[in-house]
Design a protein around this motif. Structure first.
Motif, PDB file in Angstrom:
ATOM      1  N   ALA A   1      46.521  37.807  49.598  1.00 29.65           N
ATOM      2  CA  ALA A   1      45.474  38.818  49.443  1.00 29.65           C
ATOM      3  C   ALA A   1      45.982  40.078  48.759  1.00 29.65           C
ATOM      4  CB  ALA A   1      44.873  39.167  50.805  1.00 29.65           C
ATOM      5  N   GLY A   2      47.276  40.379  48.883  1.00 33.42           N
ATOM      6  CA  GLY A   2      47.821  41.586  48.278  1.00 33.42           C
ATOM      7  C   GLY A   2      48.424  41.375  46.903  1.00 33.42           C
ATOM      8  N   ASP A   3      48.357  40.149  46.366  1.00 32.31           N
ATOM      9  CA  ASP A   3      48.983  39.829  45.082  1.00 32.31           C
ATOM     10  C   ASP A   3      47.978  39.930  43.939  1.00 32.31           C
ATOM     11  OD1 ASP A   3      51.194  39.203  46.602  1.00 32.31           O
ATOM     12  OD2 ASP A   3      50.842  37.028  46.526  1.00 32.31           O
ATOM     13  N   TRP A   4      48.527  40.062  42.712  1.00 32.09           N
ATOM     14  CA  TRP A   4      47.717  39.799  41.531  1.00 32.09           C
ATOM     15  C   TRP A   4      47.493  38.290  41.478  1.00 32.09           C
ATOM     16  CZ3 TRP A   4      45.250  43.611  39.628  1.00 32.09           C
ATOM     17  CH2 TRP A   4      45.829  44.869  39.421  1.00 32.09           C
ATOM     18  N   VAL A   5      46.256  37.861  41.369  1.00 29.07           N
ATOM     19  CA  VAL A   5      45.937  36.437  41.451  1.00 29.07           C
ATOM     20  C   VAL A   5      45.307  35.953  40.150  1.00 29.07           C
ATOM     21  CG1 VAL A   5      44.465  34.712  42.592  1.00 29.07           C
ATOM     22  CG2 VAL A   5      45.668  36.440  43.948  1.00 29.07           C
ATOM     23  N   CYS A   6      45.834  34.837  39.646  1.00 27.31           N
ATOM     24  CA  CYS A   6      45.176  34.062  38.594  1.00 27.31           C
ATOM     25  C   CYS A   6      44.692  32.779  39.259  1.00 27.31           C
ATOM     26  CB  CYS A   6      46.143  33.749  37.457  1.00 27.31           C
ATOM     27  SG  CYS A   6      45.481  32.564  36.239  1.00 27.31           S
ATOM     28  N   ALA A   7      43.399  32.582  39.304  1.00 28.69           N
ATOM     29  CA  ALA A   7      42.816  31.422  39.973  1.00 28.69           C
ATOM     30  C   ALA A   7      42.438  30.367  38.930  1.00 28.69           C
ATOM     31  CB  ALA A   7      41.597  31.833  40.780  1.00 28.69           C
ATOM     32  N   VAL A   8      43.000  29.195  39.069  1.00 28.67           N
ATOM     33  CA  VAL A   8      42.683  28.073  38.185  1.00 28.67           C
ATOM     34  C   VAL A   8      41.985  27.026  39.053  1.00 28.67           C
ATOM     35  CG1 VAL A   8      43.581  26.328  36.608  1.00 28.67           C
ATOM     36  CG2 VAL A   8      44.720  28.559  36.778  1.00 28.67           C
ATOM     37  N   TYR A   9      40.651  26.970  38.984  1.00 31.42           N
ATOM     38  CA  TYR A   9      39.948  26.036  39.860  1.00 31.42           C
ATOM     39  C   TYR A   9      39.631  24.743  39.108  1.00 31.42           C
ATOM     40  CZ  TYR A   9      35.273  27.440  38.026  1.00 31.42           C
ATOM     41  OH  TYR A   9      34.172  27.684  37.250  1.00 31.42           O
ATOM     42  N   THR A  10      39.758  23.643  39.830  1.00 33.18           N
ATOM     43  CA  THR A  10      39.751  22.317  39.207  1.00 33.18           C
ATOM     44  C   THR A  10      38.500  21.517  39.540  1.00 33.18           C
ATOM     45  OG1 THR A  10      40.989  21.426  41.099  1.00 33.18           O
ATOM     46  CG2 THR A  10      42.270  22.218  39.207  1.00 33.18           C
ATOM     47  N   ASP A  11      37.469  22.162  40.060  1.00 32.22           N
ATOM     48  CA  ASP A  11      36.211  21.457  40.334  1.00 32.22           C
ATOM     49  C   ASP A  11      35.704  20.784  39.061  1.00 32.22           C
ATOM     50  OD1 ASP A  11      36.633  23.862  41.984  1.00 32.22           O
ATOM     51  OD2 ASP A  11      34.907  23.109  43.093  1.00 32.22           O
ATOM     52  N   ALA A  12      35.030  19.675  39.221  1.00 37.33           N
ATOM     53  CA  ALA A  12      34.549  18.943  38.047  1.00 37.33           C
ATOM     54  C   ALA A  12      33.589  19.779  37.214  1.00 37.33           C
ATOM     55  CB  ALA A  12      33.872  17.646  38.483  1.00 37.33           C
ATOM     56  N   LEU A  13      32.771  20.592  37.873  1.00 34.97           N
ATOM     57  CA  LEU A  13      31.790  21.410  37.169  1.00 34.97           C
ATOM     58  C   LEU A  13      32.065  22.886  37.413  1.00 34.97           C
ATOM     59  CD1 LEU A  13      28.532  19.425  38.003  1.00 34.97           C
ATOM     60  CD2 LEU A  13      29.974  19.226  35.959  1.00 34.97           C
ATOM     61  N   ALA A  14      31.674  23.706  36.446  1.00 36.81           N
ATOM     62  CA  ALA A  14      31.829  25.154  36.585  1.00 36.81           C
ATOM     63  C   ALA A  14      31.018  25.648  37.777  1.00 36.81           C
ATOM     64  CB  ALA A  14      31.373  25.842  35.308  1.00 36.81           C
ATOM     65  N   GLN A  15      31.627  26.575  38.559  1.00 40.53           N
ATOM     66  CA  GLN A  15      30.981  27.094  39.752  1.00 40.53           C
ATOM     67  C   GLN A  15      30.250  28.405  39.459  1.00 40.53           C
ATOM     68  OE1 GLN A  15      31.285  25.244  42.932  1.00 40.53           O
ATOM     69  NE2 GLN A  15      31.666  23.894  41.184  1.00 40.53           N
ATOM     70  N   THR A  16      29.298  28.739  40.305  1.00 39.86           N
ATOM     71  CA  THR A  16      28.497  29.949  40.126  1.00 39.86           C
ATOM     72  C   THR A  16      29.294  31.178  40.558  1.00 39.86           C
ATOM     73  OG1 THR A  16      26.484  28.679  40.572  1.00 39.86           O
ATOM     74  CG2 THR A  16      26.344  31.088  40.761  1.00 39.86           C
ATOM     75  N   GLU A  17      29.363  32.180  39.691  1.00 41.98           N
ATOM     76  CA  GLU A  17      30.003  33.472  39.963  1.00 41.98           C
ATOM     77  C   GLU A  17      31.386  33.320  40.617  1.00 41.98           C
ATOM     78  OE1 GLU A  17      26.786  35.347  42.278  1.00 41.98           O
ATOM     79  OE2 GLU A  17      26.579  36.701  40.549  1.00 41.98           O
ATOM     80  N   PRO A  18      32.282  32.586  40.015  1.00 47.06           N
ATOM     81  CA  PRO A  18      33.586  32.382  40.661  1.00 47.06           C
ATOM     82  C   PRO A  18      34.386  33.677  40.819  1.00 47.06           C
ATOM     83  CG  PRO A  18      33.616  31.573  38.395  1.00 47.06           C
ATOM     84  CD  PRO A  18      32.188  31.875  38.724  1.00 47.06           C
ATOM     85  N   MET A  19      34.327  34.589  39.830  1.00 50.55           N
ATOM     86  CA  MET A  19      35.103  35.819  39.940  1.00 50.55           C
ATOM     87  C   MET A  19      34.601  36.695  41.083  1.00 50.55           C
ATOM     88  SD  MET A  19      37.651  37.644  39.074  1.00 50.55           S
ATOM     89  CE  MET A  19      38.316  37.388  37.417  1.00 50.55           C
ATOM     90  N   ARG A  20      33.295  36.796  41.245  1.00 46.05           N
ATOM     91  CA  ARG A  20      32.765  37.597  42.355  1.00 46.05           C
ATOM     92  C   ARG A  20      33.218  37.024  43.692  1.00 46.05           C
ATOM     93  NH1 ARG A  20      29.338  36.995  46.028  1.00 46.05           N
ATOM     94  NH2 ARG A  20      28.482  35.070  45.151  1.00 46.05           N
ATOM     95  N   ARG A  21      33.144  35.717  43.821  1.00 42.45           N
ATOM     96  CA  ARG A  21      33.553  35.066  45.073  1.00 42.45           C
ATOM     97  C   ARG A  21      35.046  35.255  45.318  1.00 42.45           C
ATOM     98  NH1 ARG A  21      31.449  29.062  44.519  1.00 42.45           N
ATOM     99  NH2 ARG A  21      32.407  28.905  46.619  1.00 42.45           N
ATOM    100  N   LEU A  22      35.827  35.175  44.276  1.00 39.48           N
ATOM    101  CA  LEU A  22      37.272  35.351  44.421  1.00 39.48           C
ATOM    102  C   LEU A  22      37.622  36.785  44.806  1.00 39.48           C
ATOM    103  CD1 LEU A  22      38.307  33.162  41.397  1.00 39.48           C
ATOM    104  CD2 LEU A  22      39.190  32.834  43.716  1.00 39.48           C
ATOM    105  N   ARG A  23      36.993  37.758  44.167  1.00 39.08           N
ATOM    106  CA  ARG A  23      37.330  39.158  44.459  1.00 39.08           C
ATOM    107  C   ARG A  23      36.855  39.596  45.838  1.00 39.08           C
ATOM    108  NH1 ARG A  23      36.739  42.219  38.568  1.00 39.08           N
ATOM    109  NH2 ARG A  23      38.815  41.583  37.837  1.00 39.08           N
ATOM    110  N   ASP A  24      35.879  38.889  46.382  1.00 34.31           N
ATOM    111  CA  ASP A  24      35.496  39.162  47.764  1.00 34.31           C
ATOM    112  C   ASP A  24      36.653  38.855  48.713  1.00 34.31           C
ATOM    113  OD1 ASP A  24      32.987  40.016  47.107  1.00 34.31           O
ATOM    114  OD2 ASP A  24      31.983  38.108  47.552  1.00 34.31           O
ATOM    115  N   ARG A  25      37.491  37.910  48.330  1.00 34.61           N
ATOM    116  CA  ARG A  25      38.611  37.489  49.170  1.00 34.61           C
ATOM    117  C   ARG A  25      39.958  38.012  48.668  1.00 34.61           C
ATOM    118  NH1 ARG A  25      38.143  35.207  53.890  1.00 34.61           N
ATOM    119  NH2 ARG A  25      39.052  33.146  53.570  1.00 34.61           N
ATOM    120  N   TYR A  26      40.083  38.139  47.358  1.00 33.60           N
ATOM    121  CA  TYR A  26      41.326  38.620  46.737  1.00 33.60           C
ATOM    122  C   TYR A  26      40.998  39.881  45.929  1.00 33.60           C
ATOM    123  CZ  TYR A  26      42.981  33.830  47.612  1.00 33.60           C
ATOM    124  OH  TYR A  26      43.323  32.626  48.184  1.00 33.60           O
TER     125      TYR A  26
END
Length: 384
Positions: free
Chosen positions: A289-314
């Motif tokens: 949670a305290g790191d600079w994070v690069c998220a590489v998600y491997t779901d088959a399809l693109a997800q809705t608002e991934p950056m917003r969801r990630l920044r809520d946690r990271y």
């Protein structure tokens, strides 16, 4: 004589839109403490002091504070310009600085050293600012200077001529792309034209030590020719490369020893790879949670608002990439060929979805929705 070799401060650079000024100030403060603790006599900054030719006012303030703090340790400071710097602006700054801080930006002064002395006699420091061939060839008529490699070779000839006129130990400082280095893809601003501008190791023959800048990772070209790298991580491609400086010691005979001094990393860089839900798991969040994070998600399809969801946690998520782990088997025919071969509207829609979704056609539920929409259209047309 003890020399600390650093470079590529890039004051003013951002990290994926985030300011690095506070982090760099913290790291340069730690570097200053290392200078004091190791009784360093001379600090070398081998180019790219600023990240821009037109730095903001805060960048000048940080540079001034850092240079004054280094000078107050009792060390001399020698700074050269890099390809990111404006030599004119950096050179103008030199006139305002106190004795013991040398800013070297003049190509015509390459053969004239800054001479400092210890108990064993003089040590001559030759600063080579970044040399753009098209700009500096006017200074040396009759010399072919079409590439960086030719230009730096000529500059080192001037250094060796200066060494002939000034007996004693010598150190050269340059900013270039030397043969055999490992660059970080997309990070170091290109100063090469194909392979013509890669500078051979033999160009640096002569001095007891050659302090290089431009490459952001620590590199050892030979025992006496090295890159120190940047004091901060400026891309996720650098996350595994240590940050620090070379501590170089000269004795009466020349180069005596070289040690690496690690610098602190204010915020770690981490790349998290997996399904988006896995990346967002409590276990991962607790660890990063305290790191600079690069998220590489491997779901088959693109997800809705991934950056917003990630920044809520990271809070420090700086980058998100979609890289499906299993790309569906590619149809050999081109998209145009598939469209030509499609007979029905559902087949045309399926071809389009496969084209834009890396080979993934409609899911069963999507297929049902497509048929419902097409049926509604047929019914509507029948009523016209």
């Amino acid at each position: 004589m003890r020399i600390l070799h650093t470079s590529d401060w890039h004051i003013g650079r951002t990290f994926h839109g985030n300011s690095t000024m506070d982090a760099l100030a913290e790291v340069l403060g730690a570097l200053t403490e290392q200078v004091r603790e190791n009784a360093v006599d001379v600090v070398i900054v081998a180019g790219d002091v600023f990240d821009s030719a037109t730095p903001a006012g805060a960048a000048y303030t940080l540079l001034g504070d850092a240079l004054v703090a280094l000078h107050e340790t009792g060390a001399r400071v020698i700074v050269t310009s890099g390809n990111h710097d404006s030599a004119a602006r950096l050179g103008f700054q030199a006139r305002l600085l106190r004795d013991g801080i040398h800013v070297l930006t003049d190509p015509l002064a390459i053969g004239t050293p800054v001479t400092l002395a210890d108990a064993d006699g003089p040590v001559h420091f030759y600063g080579i600012p970044y040399l753009e061939p098209a700009i500096v060839r006017q200074h040396w008529s009759g010399v072919e200077l079409r590439t960086q490699a030719q230009t730096l070779a000529h500059a080192m000839d001037l250094v060796r001529a200066g060494m002939g006129e000034h007996p004693g130990r010598s150190v050269a400082i340059a900013h270039c792309f030397a043969a055999g280095v490992d660059a970080t893809l997309g990070l170091e601003r290109e100063v090469r034209q194909g392979g013509l501008d890669v500078v051979p190791l033999s160009v640096f023959d002569g001095p007891d030590y050659v302090a290089l800048g431009h490459i952001h990772g620590r590199q050892q070209i030979s025992d006496r020719v090295r890159y120190s790298g940047a004091p901060l991580h400026y891309s996720f491609g650098e996350k595994s490369k240590p940050r620090g400086s070379w501590l170089v010691e000269l004795d009466a005979a020349g180069l005596a020893s070289i040690d690496w001094l690690d610098l602190p990393v204010p915020r770690r860089l981490v790349t998290l790879t997996g399904m988006l839900d896995e990346i967002l798991s409590d276990e991962n969040v607790a660890a990063h949670a305290g790191d600079w994070v690069c998220a590489v998600y491997t779901d088959a399809l693109a997800q809705t608002e991934p950056m917003r969801r990630l920044r809520d946690r990271y809070p420090h998520c700086a980058m998100v990439q979609h890289q499906p782990s299993e790309t569906a088997e590619r149809i050999e025919r081109s998209y145009v060929e598939r469209l030509r071969g499609a007979v029905t509207d559902p087949e045309r829609i399926e071809a389009f979805l496969e084209h834009v979704r890396s080979g993934h056609g409609p899911s069963a539920r999507e297929g049902e929705l497509i048929r419902e929409v097409l049926d509604d259209r047929v019914r509507a047309e029948a009523l016209i």
